[in-house]
Scaffold this active site. Structure first.
Site, PDB file in Angstrom:
ATOM      1  N   LYS A  36       0.840  -1.203   0.000  1.00 23.02           N
ATOM      2  CA  LYS A  36       0.000   0.000   0.000  1.00 23.02           C
ATOM      3  C   LYS A  36       0.877   1.257   0.000  1.00 23.02           C
ATOM      4  O   LYS A  36       0.573   2.237  -0.677  1.00 23.02           O
ATOM      5  CB  LYS A  36      -0.940  -0.017   1.212  1.00 23.02           C
ATOM      6  CG  LYS A  36      -2.076  -1.017   1.060  1.00 23.02           C
ATOM      7  CD  LYS A  36      -2.744  -1.409   2.372  1.00 23.02           C
ATOM      8  CE  LYS A  36      -3.758  -2.537   2.098  1.00 23.02           C
ATOM      9  NZ  LYS A  36      -4.329  -3.123   3.306  1.00 23.02           N
ATOM     10  N   GLN A  80      -5.333  -2.116   9.231  1.00 22.55           N
ATOM     11  CA  GLN A  80      -5.085  -3.430   8.624  1.00 22.55           C
ATOM     12  C   GLN A  80      -5.687  -4.523   9.512  1.00 22.55           C
ATOM     13  O   GLN A  80      -5.461  -4.544  10.718  1.00 22.55           O
ATOM     14  CB  GLN A  80      -3.579  -3.635   8.444  1.00 22.55           C
ATOM     15  CG  GLN A  80      -3.206  -4.907   7.721  1.00 22.55           C
ATOM     16  CD  GLN A  80      -3.715  -4.975   6.287  1.00 22.55           C
ATOM     17  OE1 GLN A  80      -3.742  -3.992   5.571  1.00 22.55           O
ATOM     18  NE2 GLN A  80      -4.142  -6.146   5.872  1.00 22.55           N
ATOM     19  N   ASP A 103     -11.662   1.690   3.239  1.00 15.89           N
ATOM     20  CA  ASP A 103     -11.924   0.259   3.054  1.00 15.89           C
ATOM     21  C   ASP A 103     -13.400  -0.028   2.774  1.00 15.89           C
ATOM     22  O   ASP A 103     -13.739  -1.125   2.329  1.00 15.89           O
ATOM     23  CB  ASP A 103     -11.546  -0.506   4.338  1.00 15.89           C
ATOM     24  CG  ASP A 103     -10.171  -1.139   4.262  1.00 15.89           C
ATOM     25  OD1 ASP A 103      -9.740  -1.501   3.146  1.00 15.89           O
ATOM     26  OD2 ASP A 103      -9.545  -1.292   5.324  1.00 15.89           O
TER      27      ASP A 103
END
Ligand code: GUN
Length: 266
Positions: A36, A80, A103
């Site tokens: 990322k 995460q 997300d």
């Protein structure tokens, strides 16, 4: 995206800023977070990766999220997953400001998705639909089978396939005759996290196969997907490799979502 982002400093005074929180040192998560950061650099997005030890308390983590929510120079926040067991994942996700939820995991974004309202789409499902369209796969009216029912992939990709007018079946670990179900698929999406779980006999000739798995092959030690690529590739009309298929596409969608969050309200 890089060309678009390059125009932002002149237009808006700065570039989009993505904050990534990594708790612990799970090798898979470390590798995702590194990917990322690398993609952010390529696109010109500012990336701050906050690494915390696995024994961080939930309150400390919620404090970090609150600080990022309040920071006007942070446009996207990604925690995460998975988080260590002593931390309540739902509580942490719900604490992220919905407008910074790159997300698409916040309950309000999930609700909006299921009500066909504007929302941030989860990256992997969004990328899968983009890949199908880019490959010229007709989705409307097709039999789509999704193996796996996770909040991150299985459920949202099933919803997006429905929105594209596929006939969708969601299969899972308790499905009685999985092979019988997967053989019906014209589009097969597999997201169960078991190395080479889907074998050639479970796939119809000409099927479109999307492999979301990222596993370690217990025999070779190499990365492999949830489907037996070597055996299925000759049979499928299109198939995504692991590594190199869904993973990079997911990261692209994360970059796109970060840009969307940045542009919202501008
Ligand atoms: N873990 C596995 N996939 C994902 C993802 O798309 N986002 C986050 N935050 N964690 C993950």
């Amino acid at each position: 995206m890089a060309a678009e982002v390059a125009t932002f400093p002149a237009k808006y005074g700065r570039v989009p800023h993505l904050a990534v929180i990594l708790v612990g040192e799970d090798p898979g998560s470390v590798s995702y977070v590194t990917g990322k950061a690398k993609a952010s650099a390529e696109v010109g997005i500012r990336n701050t990766t906050i690494r915390k030890p696995a024994d961080i308390t939930e309150v400390e983590l919620l404090d970090i999220v609150a600080g990022l929510n309040a920071d006007p120079e942070v446009d996207g926040i990604l925690v995460q997953l998975p988080l260590p067991k002593h931390i309540n994942e739902e509580r942490v996700i719900a604490a992220i400001n919905k407008t910074k939820d790159v997300d698409g995991f916040h309950p309000l974004n999930v609700a909006a998705l299921w009500q066909k309202q504007p929302c941030t789409l989860p990256c992997t499902p969004k990328g899968i639909i983009k890949m199908l369209k880019a490959a010229g796969v007709d989705i409307a009216g097709r039999e789509a089978v999704v193996v796996g029912r996770s909040n991150i992939v299985g459920l949202p990709v099933a919803k997006l396939l429905l929105d594209e007018n596929a006939t969708v079946t969601v299969a899972h670990s308790r499905t009685r005759d999985l092979g019988e179900v997967t053989r019906r698929a014209e589009i097969l999406v597999v997201a169960i996290g078991r190395p080479k779980f889907v074998t050639a006999d479970m796939v119809a000739a000409g099927a479109v196969v999307i492999d979301v798995g990222v596993n370690r092959d217990p025999e070779s030690g190499k990365l492999c997907g949830d489907v037996d690529f070597a055996a299925i590739e000759p049979k499928a009309s299109v198939i995504t490799p692991v590594p190199g298929g869904v993973g990079p596409m997911t990261i692209c969608c994360l970059m796109e979502n970060t840009i969307e969050c940045f542009l919202r309200g501008r």
